[in-house]
Design an enzyme around this catalytic site. Structure first.
Site, mmCIF file in Angstrom:
data_model
loop_
_atom_site.group_PDB
_atom_site.id
_atom_site.type_symbol
_atom_site.label_atom_id
_atom_site.label_comp_id
_atom_site.label_asym_id
_atom_site.label_seq_id
_atom_site.Cartn_x
_atom_site.Cartn_y
_atom_site.Cartn_z
ATOM 1 N N CYS A 183 41.923 112.565 -14.593
ATOM 2 C CA CYS A 183 42.036 111.999 -13.246
ATOM 3 C C CYS A 183 42.167 110.484 -13.300
ATOM 4 C CB CYS A 183 40.827 112.395 -12.407
ATOM 5 S SG CYS A 183 39.255 111.998 -13.179
ATOM 6 N N GLU A 235 35.750 113.904 -5.025
ATOM 7 C CA GLU A 235 36.330 113.170 -6.165
ATOM 8 C C GLU A 235 37.711 113.748 -6.414
ATOM 9 O OE1 GLU A 235 34.991 110.716 -7.760
ATOM 10 O OE2 GLU A 235 32.846 110.855 -7.359
#
Ligand code: NDP
Length: 500
Positions: free
Chosen positions: A280, A246
């Site tokens: 993010c 990720e």
């Protein structure tokens, strides 16, 4: 706004400990050991026996323990909130938002694991009608988790809670900036699972993370930058250790002609600036259709100008957690301005370490760093586009593909479907991250694999398929006793069933 910025990364003392620092003040929060290869390997070994115990509890037994852990975390929420704020500097409300999601996801994972992973019947199909078929998802064993500092509880828990619910033991390496949050989570877990070290934490720097990749874990779940993600994948390739990666993003927000412009402006400002822009899947690029552009920019500027970073709990947002990120933010703003972009809120003077005040840039060329690279600061780039087709084209133009946002009254679903990324929120921002049943993850440079949701549970399990012959079939092609007549009949059946 006058505190001293931390001067550099934490250092190792004579006892091989490092300090985590409060980025608001530079004060030491706590010391933690630098775990080396041998200690990391020992943790993984200890995790192996613990994994067998944990698997043996079954779904119901694990759920009871995970529920007890959740209740304990809720009872100690104020303590955890204070620790998250101390290690990251984030405001009290940003920390509250993070922890509310942690608890919700933990609840979901514990509750859903049996239904998603437990044994179930599968239709055997016409040709295999005499067999019973079942499928279950078994735990992998020991899962290594490497996490970032920006959401020191929410982000790694997207792997930890789901891996535990799937029946695995976990060894977690938190970021060197937020080791205390990892230790807190593991110590609370040990109170409700005292028998074996099912969830352990190893602390240290990048080398400790690298050691975890090589320590014989059955899967490595990494969340962090794309550059480190590449290193993790390369290290895991040596032992064929599967990885979940990720990574970063450069998430776009599209404002269509028929958008609720006021709501879109609010979403852009919150999505770009909360948690100091260190998200993010935060909003970094905004593409606004010409017809509503000027009104949108006016509203964004008005809202962003009201926000102030600070070290007090009630501040709108906190400092930049990682000192070296300040230079990245400064260089992106400088590059955008040098290439002809304009700052309608703030500018280079907004960068005052450890704080960065809101910066809103417009008319930034698409090849500027502020458009192509993750800035990870309270900055927004707002660019004008002729129509939504151009907005979609630009949104899809980068190698990143984590999340996206669309504001449109009538075309939201259509535009969402055209975006190359893992998640989209229509007429709200980041909503997908708060729905535990939805998978979270990206494509391209944003990584692969999924945390959260059913996919997030299966990510930490392997499929185990079983058939059981119930009675002999009239036509059995899988024996040398079959004879050519049987095979002709089987083929006739296949033609009849599937040839039309
Ligand atoms: P980094 O990539 O710098 O670090 C992530 C973790 O990897 C840290 O624990 C770090 O340890 C560790 N690490 C560093 N080097 C190695 C190595 N060689 N082998 C194994 N592990 C290593 O990221 P940040 O901590 O700066 O986090 C910010 C990044 O995370 C941003 O790019 C952000 O977009 C991304 N992110 C992605 C999310 C997603 O779900 N897609 C969610 C949240 C963040 P140490 O800190 O001790 O160096």
């Amino acid at each position: 706004m006058t505190q001293t910025a931390p001067t550099g990364p934490p250092r190792v003392d004579e006892q091989r400990r490092f300090a985590s620092l409060d980025p608001r003040t530079g004060e030491v929060v706590a010391h933690h050991p630098v775990h080396g290869e041998a200690e990391v390997r020992a943790a993984v070994e200890a995790g192996r026996a613990a994994a067998a115990f944990w698997d043996g509890l079954g779904f119901d037994g694990r759920r009871a323990r995970l529920d007890a852990w959740r209740r304990l975390l809720v009872r100690r929420l104020d303590e955890l909130l204070a620790l998250v704020s101390a290690e990251t500097g984030k405001s009290a409300d940003d920390a509250r938002t993070e922890l509310a999601l942690v608890v919700d996801h933990l609840h979901w994972a514990a509750r859903q694991a049996a239904g998603v992973l437990g044994r179930r019947k599968v239709k055997p199909g016409v040709l295999m009608y005499n067999h019973a078929a079942t499928l279950e998802y078994r735990p992998l064993g020991v899962v290594g988790v490497i996490g970032p500092w920006n959401y020191p509880a929410f982000t790694p828990m997207g792997s930890i809670a789901y891996a535990l619910a799937a029946g695995n033991a976990v060894v977690f390496k938190p970021s060197e900036y937020t080791p205390g949050v990892g230790v807190f989570l593991a110590e609370a877990f040990a109170e409700v699972v005292p028998e074996h070290p099912v969830f352990q934490v190893v602390t240290g720097f990048g080398e400790t993370g690298a050691a975890l990749c090589a320590a014989g874990v059955d899967k490595l779940a990494f969340t962090g930058s794309t550059a480190t993600g590449r290193k993790v994948m390369a290290a895991c390739a040596a032992t064929l250790t599967p990885v979940l990666v990720e990574c970063g993003g450069k998430d776009p927000l599209i404002v269509a002609e028929d958008a609720d412009v006021e709501a879109a402006a609010e979403a852009a400002v919150w999505g770009g600036i909360f948690n100091s822009g260190q998200t993010c899947a935060g909003v970094e690029r905004v593409y606004v259709v010409d017809a509503v552009h000027d009104r949108f920019v006016g509203l964004v500027a008005e809202k962003a100008r009201r926000l102030r970073p600070g070290g007090e709990p009630g501040a709108d947002f906190g400092p930049i957690t990682m000192p070296r990120q300040v230079e990245v933010i400064r260089s992106h703003v400088a590059d955008a301005l040098a290439r002809g972009g304009r700052a309608v809120v703030g500018g280079l003077e907004s960068v005052r370490p450890p704080y960065v005040e809101p910066v809103v840039l417009v008319d930034v060329p698409e090849d500027a760093l502020a458009v192509t690279e993750e800035t990870f600061g309270p900055t927004l780039v707002v660019n004008r586009v002729a129509d939504v087709d151009e907005a979609v084209r630009r949104a899809n133009a980068l190698p990143f593909g984590l999340g996206a946002t669309v504001f449109s009254r009538n075309r939201g679903d259509e535009l969402a479907a055209r975006l190359r990324c893992g998640m989209v929120s229509v007429n709200s921002v980041l909503a997908y991250a708060s729905v535990p049943g939805l998978p979270f993850g990206g494509v391209g440079d944003s990584g692969f694999g999924r945390i959260h949701g059913e996919d997030g549970l299966r990510e930490f399990a392997y499929a185990h398929a079983v058939t059981r012959k119930r009675f002999g079939a009239a036509l059995d092609p899988m024996t040398y006793e079959r004879g050519s007549r049987t095979m002709r009949r089987v083929l006739r059946l296949v033609r009849l069933l599937y040839g039309r």
